[in-house]
Design an enzyme around this catalytic site. Structure first.
Site: not given
Ligand SMILES: O=S(=O)(c1cccs1)N(Cc1ccc(F)cc1)Cc1ncn[nH]1
Ligand SMILES: [Mn+2]
Ligand SMILES: [Mn+2]
Ligand SMILES: [Mn+2]
Length: 371
Positions: A144, A155, A224, A232, A257, A352
């Site tokens: 990812d 993303d 998101h 986010h 995703e 995703e």
């Molecule tokens: O789980 S999450 O925090 C989230 C999902 C819904 C609301 S906030 N997140 C956002 C994120 C947070 C930190 C990162 F370093 C990168 C992305 C989803 C995600 N992670 C990886 N790809 N997409």
């Molecule tokens: Mn991601």
């Molecule tokens: Mn994401």
């Protein structure tokens, strides 16, 4: 100018390959039902032309990020093999991303830490300095990674395996993500998209050692919305049926995703943190700890509100930062994102895509011929 071909490993900046600055459009899909009129509406086409001319807003920024993602992941899928260290895998992806996006401070670069979560861990694992973990033959690894151009973050993620044991799990998640992409649209309700995702996901089962295991949608992970420099954006697309009447709106960017699991269908925070991000609405409080003050200065300069990981701090010359970093987390200035894992022994998979709700049509920006 003569256009160059991409090298292997990928190191040719995309402005050399697309000298006119026009990057390829993503996959286009008409809106359905009461928004179908948008495809042929002169007014909607006019609005789009205006956006295309605005250097800040143009779709070219996110399309360049999407093309970088496709070219880097094509190479990654080819070279990532069992026996490679997590650090070498992360470096392979990040070196390619930085070169192709033509990294330039906060103008363009890596969108967020390279996620390499394996097996029962679904998200937010990236190796920290000194991590000696090695990819194994039977692993199910979620790759990812993000690319941004002028803060427009692409993303996208896929799951890598090296044998066929979990093919059905990957098929379930891929189908569920495509259901989410299909159901997304202007005025689509987040709760309804979630129900459709869960229905697709849970229509699959995996046969492991002669035992049939149902695939579960992970109930506490979600897609998101995405805003400039903010991964986010505030809206979440859950993976299980719910009554969220919130609608998707014109001009919004969404990461769709989905995650499937052979375990509980629920993740908990587990293991050492690698992922961090300065809060967009961080409180402006006086920091007495001088090391925290200087670390925050470095975070503002190098990442702004983009997520980062410990290796990125190492890379910009920070050292012995852990106490200061934990202080910034405790003060609510920086958010930590620990690895998110289902039950040990279970397997999780992810796909995703990032899509854009244009005035006339939905554009699946990260679509490739791989997924
Ligand atoms: O789980 S999450 O925090 C989230 C999902 C819904 C609301 S906030 N997140 C956002 C994120 C947070 C930190 C990162 F370093 C990168 C992305 C989803 C995600 N992670 C990886 N790809 N997409
Ligand atoms: Mn991601
Ligand atoms: Mn994401
Ligand atoms: Mn926390």
């Amino acid at each position: 100018a003569k256009t160059e071909q991409q090298s292997e490993p990928p190191r040719v900046g995309l402005s050399k390959i697309f000298p006119d600055g026009n990057y390829p459009e993503g996959e286009l899909e008409d809106y359905r039902d009461d928004n179908a009129w948008r495809t042929t509406s002169e007014e909607m086409r006019y609005n789009e032309r205006m956006i295309m001319q605005d250097p800040e807003q143009t779709y070219n920024n996110i399309r360049k990020a999407a093309e970088v993602h496709r070219q880097v992941r094509q190479y990654a899928r080819k070279v990532i093999k069992p026996g490679m260290s997590m650090i070498d895998i992360a470096d392979t992806i990040e070196n390619g991303t930085r070169a192709l996006v033509e990294e330039n401070g906060l103008e363009s670069g890596v969108g967020f830490p390279t996620g390499l979560s394996r097996n029962h861990c679904a998200a937010h694992y990236s190796p920290n300095g000194g991590d000696t973990q090695i990819l194994q033959q039977g692993d199910v690894m979620k790759v990812d990674f993000g690319v941004h151009v002028k803060g427009r973050i692409l993303d996208s993620a896929f799951t890598l395996t090296f044998d066929h044991t979990y093919d059905k799990l990957l098929e379930a998640v891929r189908a569920a993500t495509n259901t989410g992409v299909r159901e997304a649209g202007i005025d689509a309700r987040l709760g309804e998209i979630a129900g459709a995702i869960q229905e697709t996901m849970e229509s699959y089962e995996v046969e492991i050692n002669g035992k049939l295991i149902p695939v579960k949608a992970i109930e506490n992970l979600s897609g998101h919305s995405i805003n400039p420099y903010q991964i986010h954006g505030g809206k979440s697309v859950c993976l299980v049926k719910n009554n969220d009447q919130t609608k998707m709106e014109e001009g919004e960017y969404f990461a769709i995703e989905t995650f499937g699991s052979t375990g509980r269908g629920r993740v908990v925070e587990s293991g050492e943190v690698s992922h961090y991000a300065k809060m967009v609405d961080a409180p402006r409080i006086p920091l007495r700890l001088t090391t925290a003050k200087s670390l925050l200065k470095s975070i503002n300069k190098n990442f702004g509100t983009l997520p980062f990981c410990r290796r990125y701090l190492d890379r910009v010359g920070e050292s012995k930062y852990l106490l200061a970093l934990n202080h910034l987390v405790a003060q609510g200035i920086v958010q930590d994102y620990p690895p998110l894992c289902d039950a040990p022994g279970s397997m999780t998979a992810q796909f995703e895509h990032t899509l854009l709700l244009r005035p006339t049509r939905k554009e699946v920006l990260s679509r490739g011929d791989d997924y």
